[in-house]
Design a protein around this motif. Structure first.
Motif, short mmCIF file in Angstrom:
data_model
loop_
_atom_site.label_atom_id
_atom_site.label_comp_id
_atom_site.label_asym_id
_atom_site.label_seq_id
_atom_site.Cartn_x
_atom_site.Cartn_y
_atom_site.Cartn_z
N ALA A 68 0.85 -1.19 0.00
CA ALA A 68 0.00 0.00 0.00
C ALA A 68 0.89 1.24 0.00
N VAL A 69 0.63 2.14 -0.93
CA VAL A 69 1.29 3.44 -0.96
C VAL A 69 0.29 4.44 -0.38
N VAL A 70 0.66 5.08 0.72
CA VAL A 70 -0.29 5.87 1.51
C VAL A 70 0.17 7.33 1.53
N SER A 71 -0.71 8.24 1.17
CA SER A 71 -0.31 9.65 1.10
C SER A 71 -0.12 10.28 2.47
N ALA A 72 -0.93 9.86 3.46
CA ALA A 72 -0.86 10.46 4.80
C ALA A 72 -0.04 9.56 5.73
N PRO A 73 1.10 10.04 6.24
CA PRO A 73 1.94 9.20 7.11
C PRO A 73 1.20 8.67 8.33
N GLU A 74 0.28 9.46 8.90
CA GLU A 74 -0.43 9.00 10.10
C GLU A 74 -1.35 7.82 9.78
N ARG A 75 -1.90 7.78 8.57
CA ARG A 75 -2.72 6.63 8.18
C ARG A 75 -1.86 5.40 7.95
N ALA A 76 -0.68 5.60 7.36
CA ALA A 76 0.24 4.48 7.17
C ALA A 76 0.65 3.89 8.51
N GLU A 77 0.91 4.76 9.50
CA GLU A 77 1.29 4.28 10.83
C GLU A 77 0.14 3.53 11.49
N ALA A 78 -1.07 4.03 11.32
CA ALA A 78 -2.23 3.35 11.91
C ALA A 78 -2.46 1.98 11.28
N MET A 79 -2.31 1.89 9.96
CA MET A 79 -2.44 0.60 9.28
C MET A 79 -1.36 -0.37 9.75
N SER A 80 -0.13 0.11 9.88
CA SER A 80 0.97 -0.75 10.34
C SER A 80 0.71 -1.26 11.75
N ALA A 81 0.17 -0.40 12.61
CA ALA A 81 -0.12 -0.82 13.99
C ALA A 81 -1.16 -1.94 14.00
N ILE A 82 -2.16 -1.85 13.12
CA ILE A 82 -3.18 -2.91 13.04
C ILE A 82 -2.54 -4.21 12.57
N LEU A 83 -1.74 -4.13 11.51
CA LEU A 83 -1.10 -5.33 10.96
C LEU A 83 -0.18 -5.99 11.98
N ASN A 84 0.50 -5.19 12.77
CA ASN A 84 1.45 -5.74 13.74
C ASN A 84 0.78 -6.51 14.87
N HIS A 85 -0.51 -6.33 15.06
CA HIS A 85 -1.24 -7.08 16.08
C HIS A 85 -1.64 -8.47 15.61
N TRP A 86 -1.53 -8.72 14.32
CA TRP A 86 -1.95 -10.01 13.78
C TRP A 86 -0.79 -10.99 13.77
N PRO A 87 -1.05 -12.29 13.87
CA PRO A 87 0.05 -13.27 13.87
C PRO A 87 0.71 -13.37 12.51
N MET A 88 1.93 -13.90 12.52
CA MET A 88 2.65 -14.10 11.27
C MET A 88 2.26 -15.45 10.66
#
Length: 370
Positions: free
Chosen positions: A184-204
């Protein structure tokens, strides 16, 4: 018989998923971001559907969104994911020349729905300028998501600058496939950080999943020589099986069932390493474009090309609209060409009355091998 779709990965890359990975996850994600390039934040995930799910989880509370507008041709699971977030899905029809909605149609959809999120799919490898649609979205304070899952081919397209978020797939049948993964290429850095935080809660996801997929894709590659492939098609037909459905199931990235339980994972490090490597490889479009010209010249009478007014085209597949698609498929296969009606999982959204052009396209389209 000439196969419908060549899998764009070599055996060396397939074997790499069986090798140990030295780098940690953060280092591999940084490599992917650097490899993708550009000045906007990049988020890597297991699939486009994974990133879309994370994006909706981020955007819905931010925008207070209760509805979403989607261009009327996309894969069914994208609609299912939107509905799983309790969004009302509104389809906006497309035109065959660009495979995008017109600005007027999008404005009407936003006015009628009150949607704050818009998803526009760039179909079949064709890419058109999103600026006119982005201007409509801004007037209605809606976020524009570019679904470019079928559009990646090296430097060909790295996201429309007018989009708030662009999604790219590296699934099994995509160009430059990494057997899975998405960016995902995200224009707003704060949205990219929020998406990353969600993904990091999920198992690998485990390596076994990716290695099983590599074995399957290796088998499909071995079976894709014209002689073997032709024998397989005739065998399936002789057994009363539908070749389109059978091959489609084998190449599909995810099976049926609850889609959210399948996509809410982080990609294994072996996949991240392969994705970083594939981003660094050269992808030459010249042969594919030349082949597309040859196919266009030799099309049967009455066949119509799509996306003729697109800004550019990577020809992920070659869609052709026909008056009698079943007859075209039969005639082409008699000539040793595996033209198919089911090379993708795209569907038309909305009713035929709401999106007549989209339904007409899906009803009449066939896919020519390149």
């Amino acid at each position: 018989m000439k196969p419908r779709l060549k899998l764009d990965i070599g055996f060396k890359d397939l074997l790499s998923v069986f090798m140990p990975v030295a780098e940690d996850e953060a280092s591999l994600r940084l490599k992917i971001a650097c490899g993708f390039g550009g000045d906007r934040p990049v988020v890597a995930g297991l699939s486009v559907r994974t990133l879309f799910d994370a994006a909706l989880t981020t955007l819905i509370p931010e925008l207070g969104a209760g509805s979403i507008v989607m261009s009327a041709v996309n894969i069914e699971t994208m609609r299912m994911i939107a509905e799983s977030h309790d969004l009302d899905v509104h389809a906006v029809d497309i035109v065959s020349e660009t495979l995008l909605p017109t600005p007027q149609a999008l404005e009407a959809a936003l006015k009628n729905s009150g949607a704050r999120i818009v998803v526009i799919a760039q179909l079949y490898g064709a890419v058109s300028d999103l600026k006119p649609l982005a201007e409509v979205c801004r007037r209605y304070e809606a976020v524009l998501i570019e679904d470019a899952a079928q559009a990646f081919c090296g430097d060909f397209h790295r996201g429309d600058p007018a989009a708030d978020l662009s999604l790219f797939s590296f699934g099994p049948v995509k160009r430059a496939t990494a057997l899975g993964g998405a960016v995902a290429v995200v224009s707003a850095p704060e949205r990219a950080e929020a998406m990353s935080a969600i993904l990091n809660h999920w198992p690998m996801r485990g390596n076994g999943w990716l290695r099983a997929r590599a074995v399957k894709i290796a088998g499909l590659k071995l079976a894709s020589s014209p002689l073997i492939y032709g024998l397989i098609i005739r065998l399936l037909e002789g057994m009363g099986m539908d070749p389109d459905a059978t091959i489609g199931r084998l190449a599909r990235g995810f099976s049926g069932g609850d889609i959210l339980t399948q996509i809410r994972y982080r990609p294994p490090r072996t996949l991240l390493r392969l994705l970083a490597r594939r981003l660094g490889q050269v992808h030459d479009l010249r042969k594919r474009r030349n082949r597309a010209i040859e196919v266009a010249i030799g099309l049967p009478k009455g066949a119509t090309l799509l996306a003729t007014d697109a800004t550019k085209n990577a020809y992920w597949v070659m869609p052709v609209v026909c008056g009698d698609p079943d007859e075209v498929v039969v005639r082409a296969r008699r000539q040793g060409i595996d033209v198919t009606r089911g090379a993708t999982s795209l569907r038309a959204f909305g009713s035929p009355r709401q999106a007549p052009a989209a339904h007409n396209l899906i009803r009449r389209v066939v896919y020519w091998p390149l």
